[in-house]
Design a protein around this motif. Structure first.
Motif, PDB file in Angstrom:
ATOM      1  N   ALA A   4       2.500   0.062  17.363  1.00  0.00           N
ATOM      2  CA  ALA A   4       3.819   0.578  16.961  1.00  0.00           C
ATOM      3  C   ALA A   4       3.704   1.692  15.945  1.00  0.00           C
ATOM      4  O   ALA A   4       3.683   2.725  16.019  1.00  0.00           O
ATOM      5  CB  ALA A   4       5.197  -0.012  17.577  1.00  0.00           C
ATOM      6  N   LEU A   5       3.140   0.634  15.620  1.00  0.00           N
ATOM      7  CA  LEU A   5       2.683   1.480  13.843  1.00  0.00           C
ATOM      8  C   LEU A   5       1.783   1.900  13.453  1.00  0.00           C
ATOM      9  O   LEU A   5       1.253   3.520  13.558  1.00  0.00           O
ATOM     10  CB  LEU A   5       3.387   0.160  12.591  1.00  0.00           C
ATOM     11  CG  LEU A   5       4.536  -0.106  12.524  1.00  0.00           C
ATOM     12  CD1 LEU A   5       4.351  -1.225  11.056  1.00  0.00           C
ATOM     13  CD2 LEU A   5       5.094   1.004  11.411  1.00  0.00           C
ATOM     14  N   LEU A   6       0.444   1.542  14.014  1.00  0.00           N
ATOM     15  CA  LEU A   6      -0.322   2.288  14.636  1.00  0.00           C
ATOM     16  C   LEU A   6      -0.269   3.456  14.602  1.00  0.00           C
ATOM     17  O   LEU A   6      -1.380   4.510  14.338  1.00  0.00           O
ATOM     18  CB  LEU A   6      -1.569   1.038  14.829  1.00  0.00           C
ATOM     19  CG  LEU A   6      -3.181   1.334  15.357  1.00  0.00           C
ATOM     20  CD1 LEU A   6      -3.891   1.593  13.682  1.00  0.00           C
ATOM     21  CD2 LEU A   6      -3.930   0.556  15.967  1.00  0.00           C
ATOM     22  N   PHE A   7       0.454   3.092  16.245  1.00  0.00           N
ATOM     23  CA  PHE A   7       0.243   4.352  16.970  1.00  0.00           C
ATOM     24  C   PHE A   7       1.613   5.574  15.879  1.00  0.00           C
ATOM     25  O   PHE A   7       1.002   7.131  15.895  1.00  0.00           O
ATOM     26  CB  PHE A   7       1.200   4.857  18.041  1.00  0.00           C
ATOM     27  CG  PHE A   7       1.105   5.889  19.181  1.00  0.00           C
ATOM     28  CD1 PHE A   7       0.227   6.445  19.868  1.00  0.00           C
ATOM     29  CD2 PHE A   7       2.553   6.492  18.970  1.00  0.00           C
ATOM     30  CE1 PHE A   7       0.773   7.707  19.667  1.00  0.00           C
ATOM     31  CE2 PHE A   7       3.234   7.508  20.007  1.00  0.00           C
ATOM     32  CZ  PHE A   7       1.875   8.545  20.627  1.00  0.00           C
ATOM     33  N   THR A   8       2.837   4.858  15.495  1.00  0.00           N
ATOM     34  CA  THR A   8       3.011   6.336  15.077  1.00  0.00           C
ATOM     35  C   THR A   8       3.014   6.662  13.607  1.00  0.00           C
ATOM     36  O   THR A   8       3.471   7.819  13.269  1.00  0.00           O
ATOM     37  CB  THR A   8       4.998   5.222  15.014  1.00  0.00           C
ATOM     38  OG1 THR A   8       4.888   4.249  14.228  1.00  0.00           O
ATOM     39  CG2 THR A   8       5.493   5.098  16.057  1.00  0.00           C
ATOM     40  N   VAL A   9       2.238   6.163  12.366  1.00  0.00           N
ATOM     41  CA  VAL A   9       2.840   6.428  11.322  1.00  0.00           C
ATOM     42  C   VAL A   9       1.583   7.607  11.421  1.00  0.00           C
ATOM     43  O   VAL A   9       1.373   9.031  10.908  1.00  0.00           O
ATOM     44  CB  VAL A   9       1.705   5.354  10.608  1.00  0.00           C
ATOM     45  CG1 VAL A   9       1.071   5.729   9.083  1.00  0.00           C
ATOM     46  CG2 VAL A   9       2.589   4.431  10.531  1.00  0.00           C
ATOM     47  N   THR A  11       1.159   9.896  13.723  1.00  0.00           N
ATOM     48  CA  THR A  11       1.473  10.545  14.636  1.00  0.00           C
ATOM     49  C   THR A  11       2.950  11.469  14.024  1.00  0.00           C
ATOM     50  O   THR A  11       2.310  12.073  14.068  1.00  0.00           O
ATOM     51  CB  THR A  11       2.099  10.145  15.592  1.00  0.00           C
ATOM     52  OG1 THR A  11       1.188   9.701  16.745  1.00  0.00           O
ATOM     53  CG2 THR A  11       3.284  11.099  16.371  1.00  0.00           C
ATOM     54  N   GLY A  12       3.117  10.783  13.226  1.00  0.00           N
ATOM     55  CA  GLY A  12       4.275  11.461  12.258  1.00  0.00           C
ATOM     56  C   GLY A  12       4.251  11.490  10.873  1.00  0.00           C
ATOM     57  O   GLY A  12       4.967  12.548  10.358  1.00  0.00           O
ATOM     58  N   PRO A  45       8.145   7.152  12.363  1.00  0.00           N
ATOM     59  CA  PRO A  45       7.255   5.875  12.179  1.00  0.00           C
ATOM     60  C   PRO A  45       8.982   5.386  11.527  1.00  0.00           C
ATOM     61  O   PRO A  45       8.766   3.971  11.662  1.00  0.00           O
ATOM     62  CB  PRO A  45       6.556   6.215  10.718  1.00  0.00           C
ATOM     63  CG  PRO A  45       5.983   7.857  10.692  1.00  0.00           C
ATOM     64  CD  PRO A  45       6.970   8.263  11.898  1.00  0.00           C
ATOM     65  N   LEU A  46      10.017   5.729  11.118  1.00  0.00           N
ATOM     66  CA  LEU A  46      11.134   5.147  10.916  1.00  0.00           C
ATOM     67  C   LEU A  46      11.503   3.972  11.845  1.00  0.00           C
ATOM     68  O   LEU A  46      11.657   3.674  11.870  1.00  0.00           O
ATOM     69  CB  LEU A  46      11.538   6.564   9.768  1.00  0.00           C
ATOM     70  CG  LEU A  46      13.092   5.392   9.050  1.00  0.00           C
ATOM     71  CD1 LEU A  46      12.769   4.786   8.483  1.00  0.00           C
ATOM     72  CD2 LEU A  46      13.835   6.594   8.991  1.00  0.00           C
TER      73      LEU A  46
END
Length: 134
Positions: A4-9, A11-12, A45-46
């Motif tokens: 989730a973090l690997l994708f969202t950081v 991305t966001g 990411p938050l």
């Protein structure tokens, strides 16, 4: 959880314009929805960070033979917190002058953070009980 973090950081935070452009595609209203899409991507990411303790610690309950506790916390998040906080976020958005989806995402992040807090406290209590009993 790490995915989730690997994708969202990225991305966001790193590539929101590119990812937003991909999601908007050839939308006729892309010029209107692009700023909102970027705002939401910046908050992604938050949202993942708020959910991280919940995602990591939920399996602790099952491993320690307390799957009902994991189920109760999951129900707390989805049935009792998410919907009311999404609605509260919608109303707060109007008060603070932001777009309703941004307020709703804020409510969702708050629901995730509260659920993570309850999960961490419950896991701590359970592990303390186990260490004192054993």
């Amino acid at each position: 959880a790490g995915f989730a973090l690997l994708f969202t950081v990225p991305t966001g935070l790193l590539f929101p314009a590119q990812v937003g452009g991909f999601f908007l595609g050839a939308d006729q209203d892309a010029a209107l929805s692009a700023p909102l899409t970027l705002q939401l991507l910046h908050l992604l990411p938050l949202a993942a960070l708020a959910m991280l303790p919940f995602l990591l610690l939920r399996s602790v309950f099952e491993a320690l033979g307390r799957p009902r506790l994991a189920l109760r916390i999951t129900l707390l998040r989805f049935a009792l917190l998410s919907y009311p906080l999404l609605i509260a976020g919608w109303h707060a958005a109007a008060r603070f002058g932001v777009a309703p989806p941004v307020g709703m995402l804020g409510g969702f992040v708050l629901a995730g953070a509260l659920t993570s807090l309850v999960t961490a406290i419950s896991a701590d209590r359970l592990l303390r009980e186990r260490s004192l009993a054993g």
